[in-house]
Design a protein around this motif. Structure first.
Motif, short mmCIF file in Angstrom:
data_model
loop_
_atom_site.label_atom_id
_atom_site.label_comp_id
_atom_site.label_asym_id
_atom_site.label_seq_id
_atom_site.Cartn_x
_atom_site.Cartn_y
_atom_site.Cartn_z
N TYR A 29 0.85 -1.19 0.00
CA TYR A 29 0.00 0.00 0.00
C TYR A 29 0.88 1.24 0.00
N ALA A 30 0.50 2.22 -0.79
CA ALA A 30 1.18 3.50 -0.80
C ALA A 30 0.13 4.60 -0.69
N ALA A 31 0.42 5.59 0.13
CA ALA A 31 -0.52 6.70 0.31
C ALA A 31 0.05 7.96 -0.30
N THR A 32 -0.82 8.68 -0.99
CA THR A 32 -0.51 10.03 -1.44
C THR A 32 -1.43 10.94 -0.63
N PRO A 33 -1.26 12.23 -0.70
CA PRO A 33 -2.19 13.09 0.04
C PRO A 33 -3.66 12.93 -0.38
N TYR A 34 -3.90 12.36 -1.56
CA TYR A 34 -5.25 12.31 -2.12
C TYR A 34 -5.87 10.92 -2.16
N ALA A 35 -5.05 9.88 -2.07
CA ALA A 35 -5.57 8.52 -2.25
C ALA A 35 -4.58 7.50 -1.71
N VAL A 36 -5.07 6.27 -1.62
CA VAL A 36 -4.21 5.12 -1.31
C VAL A 36 -4.30 4.19 -2.49
N PHE A 37 -3.16 3.66 -2.92
CA PHE A 37 -3.22 2.63 -3.94
C PHE A 37 -2.49 1.40 -3.46
N ALA A 38 -2.99 0.25 -3.91
CA ALA A 38 -2.46 -1.04 -3.47
C ALA A 38 -2.02 -1.83 -4.69
N VAL A 39 -0.82 -2.36 -4.64
CA VAL A 39 -0.29 -3.18 -5.73
C VAL A 39 -0.23 -4.62 -5.25
N SER A 42 1.54 -10.52 -6.29
CA SER A 42 1.62 -11.72 -7.13
C SER A 42 1.36 -11.43 -8.61
N ASP A 43 0.45 -10.49 -8.92
CA ASP A 43 0.15 -10.24 -10.33
C ASP A 43 0.32 -8.78 -10.75
N ASN A 44 0.78 -7.91 -9.85
CA ASN A 44 1.03 -6.50 -10.12
C ASN A 44 -0.22 -5.70 -10.49
N SER A 45 -1.40 -6.24 -10.20
CA SER A 45 -2.62 -5.47 -10.43
C SER A 45 -2.72 -4.38 -9.37
N MET A 46 -3.50 -3.36 -9.64
CA MET A 46 -3.56 -2.22 -8.74
C MET A 46 -5.01 -1.88 -8.39
N LYS A 47 -5.22 -1.52 -7.11
CA LYS A 47 -6.50 -1.02 -6.62
C LYS A 47 -6.26 0.39 -6.11
N THR A 48 -7.25 1.25 -6.23
CA THR A 48 -7.13 2.59 -5.66
C THR A 48 -8.29 2.84 -4.70
N TYR A 49 -8.01 3.61 -3.66
CA TYR A 49 -9.00 4.00 -2.67
C TYR A 49 -8.97 5.52 -2.58
N THR A 50 -10.09 6.15 -2.92
CA THR A 50 -10.18 7.61 -2.95
C THR A 50 -11.44 8.05 -2.22
N LYS A 51 -11.60 9.34 -2.09
CA LYS A 51 -12.81 9.86 -1.46
C LYS A 51 -14.04 9.50 -2.29
N SER A 52 -13.92 9.50 -3.60
CA SER A 52 -15.07 9.15 -4.44
C SER A 52 -15.37 7.66 -4.42
N SER A 53 -14.45 6.83 -3.92
CA SER A 53 -14.72 5.39 -3.85
C SER A 53 -14.93 4.90 -2.42
N GLY A 54 -15.11 5.85 -1.46
CA GLY A 54 -15.47 5.41 -0.12
C GLY A 54 -14.67 5.97 1.03
N LEU A 55 -13.47 6.51 0.78
CA LEU A 55 -12.73 7.12 1.88
C LEU A 55 -13.48 8.36 2.35
N ASN A 56 -13.24 8.78 3.59
CA ASN A 56 -14.02 9.87 4.17
C ASN A 56 -13.35 11.22 4.14
N ASP A 57 -12.13 11.31 3.62
CA ASP A 57 -11.44 12.59 3.65
C ASP A 57 -10.32 12.61 2.62
N VAL A 58 -9.61 13.73 2.56
CA VAL A 58 -8.39 13.89 1.79
C VAL A 58 -7.34 14.47 2.71
N GLY A 59 -6.10 14.50 2.27
CA GLY A 59 -5.02 15.00 3.11
C GLY A 59 -4.41 13.88 3.93
#
Length: 166
Positions: A29-39, A42-59
Motif C-alpha cells: 500500500y502507498a498513500a498520497t495526500p489524495y488517495a491510497v493505492f495497493a499493488v 503476485s500479479d502487479n494489479s492495482m486497486k485505488t481508494y479515494t474519497k469518491s470510492s469510499g474514503l471519508n477525507d483527503v489530506g
C-alpha cells in the motif's frame, strides 16, 4: 476517449508523491495526500481508494497495516481516521473531535495484534481494531509543552516511542 456511464465518477489524481508505505501479505500500500493505492505482489494489479470510492477525507498523512486483523488504517491531516477492513471503510471521528489542544498530527502508525499505535504531536494514541474504538493515550509533557512522537513500536511487553527528546 473512454466511455463512462452517465452519472458516474472517474477520478484522475496524482499518484507520484507517496507520503507513506506499508505491506500486507498480498499487497503493498502507498498513500498520497489524495488517495491510497495497493499493488498486488503476485500479479502487479492495482486497486485505488479515494474519497469518491469510499474514503471519508483527503489530506492523508500516514497509513499502517495490521496483519492479525487484515486492517488498513488511514490517518488524515485533520486528525480524521479511516479503517479499511474486509472491503469496507469505517470512519473514526473520536480522535478528530477530541478536545485536545496539542498537535494531533499523526506522524506514523504501527500495528501489533489488533491494536494500532499512532505517533502524534503530543504522544501516542491507540485504536482497538476489533471494536474500532479509541483506546489509551500517552502524553509526553515537557516544560514548554507536549513532546512530539515521531515513531512508535510495540510488542507483547513494551511500547517504544521515538521523540525529539530520545
Amino acid at each position: 476517449a473512454e466511455n463512462y456511464p452517465l452519472g458516474t465518477w472517474h477520478t484522475h489524481l496524482p499518484y507520484n508523491t507517496a507520503v507513506d508505505v506499508c505491506k500486507s501479505k498480498d499487497y503493498i500500500y502507498a498513500a498520497t495526500p489524495y488517495a491510497v493505492f495497493a499493488v498486488n505482489t503476485s500479479d502487479n494489479s492495482m486497486k485505488t481508494y479515494t474519497k469518491s470510492s469510499g474514503l471519508n477525507d483527503v489530506g492523508i498523512e500516514a497509513i499502517g497495516y495490521d496483519t492479525s486483523s487484515n486492517t488498513l488504517i488511514i490517518a488524515y491531516s485533520n486528525a480524521n481516521i479511516d479503517i479499511l477492513q474486509n472491503g469496507k471503510v469505517y470512519n473514526i471521528t473520536a480522535y478528530k473531535n477530541a478536545a485536545i489542544t496539542a498537535d494531533k498530527a499523526v506522524r506514523q502508525i504501527y500495528c501489533h495484534q489488533g491494536i494500532a499505535y499512532l505517533a502524534t504531536g503530543f504522544g501516542i494514541v491507540t485504536i482497538h481494531l476489533d471494536t474500532k474504538e479509541m483506546g489509551d493515550s500517552y502524553f509526553f509533557v515537557m516544560p514548554a509543552g507536549y513532546m512530539p512522537t515521531n515513531a512508535v513500536y510495540a510488542d507483547d511487553d513494551n511500547i517504544l516511542a521515538a521523540t525529539e527528546g530520545g
